[in-house]
Scaffold this motif. Sequence first.
Motif, PDB file in Angstrom:
ATOM      1  N   GLU A 263       0.837  -1.193   0.000  1.00 12.55           N
ATOM      2  CA  GLU A 263       0.000   0.000   0.000  1.00 12.55           C
ATOM      3  C   GLU A 263       0.872   1.243   0.000  1.00 12.55           C
ATOM      4  OE1 GLU A 263      -2.742  -0.068   3.238  1.00 12.55           O
ATOM      5  OE2 GLU A 263      -3.962  -1.656   2.363  1.00 12.55           O
ATOM      6  N   ASP A 264       0.356   2.282  -0.651  1.00 14.65           N
ATOM      7  CA  ASP A 264       0.973   3.600  -0.582  1.00 14.65           C
ATOM      8  C   ASP A 264      -0.140   4.635  -0.572  1.00 14.65           C
ATOM      9  OD1 ASP A 264       0.076   3.722  -3.214  1.00 14.65           O
ATOM     10  OD2 ASP A 264       2.065   3.518  -4.101  1.00 14.65           O
ATOM     11  N   ALA A 265       0.197   5.872  -0.852  1.00 17.58           N
ATOM     12  CA  ALA A 265      -0.810   6.927  -0.812  1.00 17.58           C
ATOM     13  C   ALA A 265      -1.907   6.731  -1.848  1.00 17.58           C
ATOM     14  CB  ALA A 265      -0.139   8.283  -1.026  1.00 17.58           C
ATOM     15  N   ASN A 266      -1.666   5.868  -2.845  1.00 18.75           N
ATOM     16  CA  ASN A 266      -2.637   5.638  -3.912  1.00 18.75           C
ATOM     17  C   ASN A 266      -3.515   4.418  -3.670  1.00 18.75           C
ATOM     18  OD1 ASN A 266      -1.715   7.828  -5.566  1.00 18.75           O
ATOM     19  ND2 ASN A 266       0.112   6.600  -5.985  1.00 18.75           N
ATOM     20  N   GLY A 267      -3.312   3.731  -2.542  1.00 17.05           N
ATOM     21  CA  GLY A 267      -4.162   2.589  -2.234  1.00 17.05           C
ATOM     22  C   GLY A 267      -3.406   1.278  -2.196  1.00 17.05           C
ATOM     23  N   THR A 268      -4.125   0.194  -2.485  1.00 15.30           N
ATOM     24  CA  THR A 268      -3.593  -1.162  -2.392  1.00 15.30           C
ATOM     25  C   THR A 268      -3.249  -1.697  -3.775  1.00 15.30           C
ATOM     26  OG1 THR A 268      -5.047  -1.529  -0.492  1.00 15.30           O
ATOM     27  CG2 THR A 268      -4.046  -3.477  -1.499  1.00 15.30           C
ATOM     28  N   HIS A 269      -2.073  -2.319  -3.879  1.00 14.68           N
ATOM     29  CA  HIS A 269      -1.615  -2.867  -5.147  1.00 14.68           C
ATOM     30  C   HIS A 269      -1.278  -4.346  -4.956  1.00 14.68           C
ATOM     31  CE1 HIS A 269      -0.938   1.371  -6.415  1.00 14.68           C
ATOM     32  NE2 HIS A 269      -0.570   1.500  -5.148  1.00 14.68           N
ATOM     33  N   ILE A 270      -1.852  -5.188  -5.792  1.00 13.53           N
ATOM     34  CA  ILE A 270      -1.513  -6.615  -5.792  1.00 13.53           C
ATOM     35  C   ILE A 270      -0.791  -6.915  -7.100  1.00 13.53           C
ATOM     36  CG2 ILE A 270      -2.362  -8.983  -5.654  1.00 13.53           C
ATOM     37  CD1 ILE A 270      -4.788  -7.927  -4.151  1.00 13.53           C
ATOM     38  N   MET A 271       0.373  -7.554  -6.990  1.00  7.81           N
ATOM     39  CA  MET A 271       1.232  -7.773  -8.142  1.00  7.81           C
ATOM     40  C   MET A 271       1.209  -9.244  -8.568  1.00  7.81           C
ATOM     41  SD  MET A 271       2.095  -4.626  -8.300  1.00  7.81           S
ATOM     42  CE  MET A 271       3.380  -4.558  -9.555  1.00  7.81           C
ATOM     43  N   SER A 272       1.700  -9.499  -9.754  1.00 10.56           N
ATOM     44  CA  SER A 272       1.703 -10.853 -10.320  1.00 10.56           C
ATOM     45  C   SER A 272       2.594 -11.797  -9.517  1.00 10.56           C
ATOM     46  CB  SER A 272       2.184 -10.810 -11.772  1.00 10.56           C
ATOM     47  OG  SER A 272       3.496 -10.253 -11.833  1.00 10.56           O
ATOM     48  N   SER A 273       2.285 -13.078  -9.587  1.00  2.65           N
ATOM     49  CA  SER A 273       3.064 -14.080  -8.847  1.00  2.65           C
ATOM     50  C   SER A 273       4.322 -14.498  -9.594  1.00  2.65           C
ATOM     51  CB  SER A 273       2.206 -15.319  -8.580  1.00  2.65           C
ATOM     52  OG  SER A 273       1.803 -15.916  -9.808  1.00  2.65           O
ATOM     53  N   GLY A 274       4.444 -14.120 -10.863  1.00 10.13           N
ATOM     54  CA  GLY A 274       5.629 -14.433 -11.661  1.00 10.13           C
ATOM     55  C   GLY A 274       6.127 -13.193 -12.368  1.00 10.13           C
ATOM     56  N   ASP A 275       7.232 -13.319 -13.061  1.00  6.60           N
ATOM     57  CA  ASP A 275       7.829 -12.193 -13.771  1.00  6.60           C
ATOM     58  C   ASP A 275       7.825 -12.435 -15.278  1.00  6.60           C
ATOM     59  OD1 ASP A 275       8.724 -10.522 -11.553  1.00  6.60           O
ATOM     60  OD2 ASP A 275      10.063 -12.182 -11.087  1.00  6.60           O
ATOM     61  N   ILE A 276       7.395 -11.428 -16.022  1.00  8.21           N
ATOM     62  CA  ILE A 276       7.516 -11.482 -17.483  1.00  8.21           C
ATOM     63  C   ILE A 276       9.000 -11.548 -17.854  1.00  8.21           C
ATOM     64  CG2 ILE A 276       7.224 -10.182 -19.629  1.00  8.21           C
ATOM     65  CD1 ILE A 276       4.738  -8.928 -18.450  1.00  8.21           C
ATOM     66  N   CYS A 277       9.325 -12.378 -18.816  1.00 14.32           N
ATOM     67  CA  CYS A 277      10.672 -12.408 -19.393  1.00 14.32           C
ATOM     68  C   CYS A 277      10.532 -12.849 -20.843  1.00 14.32           C
ATOM     69  CB  CYS A 277      11.591 -13.361 -18.629  1.00 14.32           C
ATOM     70  SG  CYS A 277      13.255 -13.483 -19.342  1.00 14.32           S
ATOM     71  N   ILE A 278      10.604 -11.881 -21.763  1.00 16.50           N
ATOM     72  CA  ILE A 278      10.400 -12.189 -23.180  1.00 16.50           C
ATOM     73  C   ILE A 278      11.723 -12.134 -23.945  1.00 16.50           C
ATOM     74  CG2 ILE A 278       9.931  -9.837 -23.965  1.00 16.50           C
ATOM     75  CD1 ILE A 278       7.990 -13.072 -24.916  1.00 16.50           C
ATOM     76  N   LEU A 279      12.836 -12.223 -23.217  1.00 14.68           N
ATOM     77  CA  LEU A 279      14.159 -12.118 -23.845  1.00 14.68           C
ATOM     78  C   LEU A 279      14.329 -13.115 -24.990  1.00 14.68           C
ATOM     79  CD1 LEU A 279      16.921 -10.668 -23.672  1.00 14.68           C
ATOM     80  CD2 LEU A 279      17.667 -12.509 -22.145  1.00 14.68           C
ATOM     81  N   GLU A 280      13.840 -14.327 -24.804  1.00 10.48           N
ATOM     82  CA  GLU A 280      13.987 -15.364 -25.827  1.00 10.48           C
ATOM     83  C   GLU A 280      13.365 -14.972 -27.156  1.00 10.48           C
ATOM     84  OE1 GLU A 280      12.728 -20.073 -26.486  1.00 10.48           O
ATOM     85  OE2 GLU A 280      12.752 -19.201 -24.470  1.00 10.48           O
ATOM     86  N   ASP A 281      12.254 -14.267 -27.104  1.00 12.05           N
ATOM     87  CA  ASP A 281      11.551 -13.876 -28.334  1.00 12.05           C
ATOM     88  C   ASP A 281      11.558 -12.365 -28.548  1.00 12.05           C
ATOM     89  OD1 ASP A 281      11.064 -16.437 -29.085  1.00 12.05           O
ATOM     90  OD2 ASP A 281       8.945 -16.447 -28.558  1.00 12.05           O
ATOM     91  N   LEU A 282      12.533 -11.699 -27.958  1.00 10.14           N
ATOM     92  CA  LEU A 282      12.622 -10.252 -28.129  1.00 10.14           C
ATOM     93  C   LEU A 282      12.780  -9.869 -29.599  1.00 10.14           C
ATOM     94  CD1 LEU A 282      12.738  -7.698 -26.247  1.00 10.14           C
ATOM     95  CD2 LEU A 282      15.217  -7.755 -26.584  1.00 10.14           C
ATOM     96  N   HIS A 283      13.407 -10.749 -30.368  1.00  5.49           N
ATOM     97  CA  HIS A 283      13.643 -10.446 -31.790  1.00  5.49           C
ATOM     98  C   HIS A 283      12.329 -10.259 -32.556  1.00  5.49           C
ATOM     99  CE1 HIS A 283      13.095 -14.802 -31.667  1.00  5.49           C
ATOM    100  NE2 HIS A 283      12.803 -14.766 -32.956  1.00  5.49           N
ATOM    101  N   LEU A 284      11.266 -10.928 -32.115  1.00  5.49           N
ATOM    102  CA  LEU A 284       9.982 -10.771 -32.802  1.00  5.49           C
ATOM    103  C   LEU A 284       9.443  -9.352 -32.623  1.00  5.49           C
ATOM    104  CD1 LEU A 284       8.273 -14.157 -31.845  1.00  5.49           C
ATOM    105  CD2 LEU A 284       9.512 -13.585 -33.943  1.00  5.49           C
ATOM    106  N   LEU A 285       9.641  -8.802 -31.442  1.00 11.12           N
ATOM    107  CA  LEU A 285       9.215  -7.428 -31.186  1.00 11.12           C
ATOM    108  C   LEU A 285      10.112  -6.431 -31.917  1.00 11.12           C
ATOM    109  CD1 LEU A 285       8.501  -7.757 -27.353  1.00 11.12           C
ATOM    110  CD2 LEU A 285       6.815  -7.705 -29.198  1.00 11.12           C
ATOM    111  N   MET A 286      11.398  -6.757 -32.016  1.00 13.36           N
ATOM    112  CA  MET A 286      12.309  -5.873 -32.745  1.00 13.36           C
ATOM    113  C   MET A 286      12.008  -5.913 -34.237  1.00 13.36           C
ATOM    114  SD  MET A 286      15.971  -6.112 -30.706  1.00 13.36           S
ATOM    115  CE  MET A 286      16.108  -7.887 -30.486  1.00 13.36           C
ATOM    116  N   GLU A 287      11.734  -7.088 -34.762  1.00 15.07           N
ATOM    117  CA  GLU A 287      11.382  -7.206 -36.187  1.00 15.07           C
ATOM    118  C   GLU A 287      10.104  -6.436 -36.506  1.00 15.07           C
ATOM    119  OE1 GLU A 287      11.082 -11.399 -36.622  1.00 15.07           O
ATOM    120  OE2 GLU A 287      13.232 -11.709 -36.955  1.00 15.07           O
TER     121      GLU A 287
END
Length: 310
Positions: free
Chosen positions: A216-240
Motif C-alpha cells: 500500500e501507498d498513498a494511492n491505495g492497495t496494489h496486488i502484483m503478479s506471482s511471476g515475472d515477465i521475461c520475453i528475452l527469448e523472443d525479443l527479436h519478434l518485437l524488434m522485427e
Amino acid sequence: MGKKPELLATCGTLDELKALAEAGCDAFLLGEERYGMRLPGEFTPEMIGEAVNFAHPRGIKIYAAVNNLMDNEKLPLLPEYLKRMGELGVDGIEFGDPSVLMQARSLLPGLPLHWNAEMTSTNHGTANYWGRRGATRVVLARELNMDEVTGMMPSLEVEAQVQVHGMTNIYHSKRSLVHSYMANQGRPVEDDNVGLTRGLYLIEAERRDERFPIYEDANGTHIMSSGDICILEDLHLLMEAGVQSFKIEGILQSAAYNVAAARAYRRAIDLFAEDPAGYAFDETWLDEIRALQDPERELSFGFFYKEQVY
C-alpha cells in the motif's frame, strides 16, 4: 534495422539509476506517488533534476511519471508540477488522464507525451485517437499477446512501448485494504509498514504455491503478479515488428537483479541491430538473471502466448 529500440527502466534511487545506465539503459521513468503510479522509489523534483543532469550528457532520457488517477485535489497543483518538469528538462511525460494531456499540451508544447492507460490500451484505433490529440507514444497493455502486439505495429501512428521484463500489477484499489484487514484482526499497522519494503503476500487457498506481492501507498492497495515477465527469448519478434521502446519494470526487485536484466536485454538489442539476419538467442544470456531470480517466482512469457478475452 532502423533506429535501435529504446531500453527503458524504472528504479528506486539515483545510485540504481546510475548502475542501470552503466548496464545499458537508454531511458528512465521517474516520479513521485502524488502524481505517479506504482514506482519503485520516490523521486522528488530535485532528484529528477539530478537524474536529468546525470543522464543528458550521456544521451540518456528521463521521463516523468504523471500517470496517476487524477482527482479534484490533485488538479490545482498539476500545472505547477508540469511546469517544474519542463524547467528540469525532462524528455517526456507519461500520462493516463486526459487532464494531464490537456495541461501538458498547453504548458509544455512540443514535449513528447506517452499515453499509458494500463489494460485499456489494446488496439491501434484508440492509440491513434490519443495520438491525434497530442500523444507521441502508447504503452501497450500487458494483456496483449505476441500476435496482437506485432500485428498492431503497421497501423500505429504513434510509437509503441512494451513491457518485456518484471512483475505486473493485477489489482488496484484506492482503498487501504491491508490496513482495514489488519485493523479488523486487532493488529493495526503503521503507514510505513505496508510499503514496498514490507514483504507482504496474498496467497489463494486453491494455489498455495503462488505468492502475490501486495503493498500500500498513498494511492491505495496494489496486488502484483506471482511471476515475472521475461520475453528475452523472443525479443527479436518485437524488434522485427518495430516496437520502439522496451520496458524493464524494476518495482519490488533488487538493484542487482534489475541491472542483470538490463545487461541481458542490452546485449540482445545490440546484437540484433548489428546483424538481424544472423541474430540468434543465447540461453546463457539468462544465467545472471536466473541466479538472482526469486525461486518462488517463475520467469514466464506472461500473456505473450496466452489468449486473452476482454
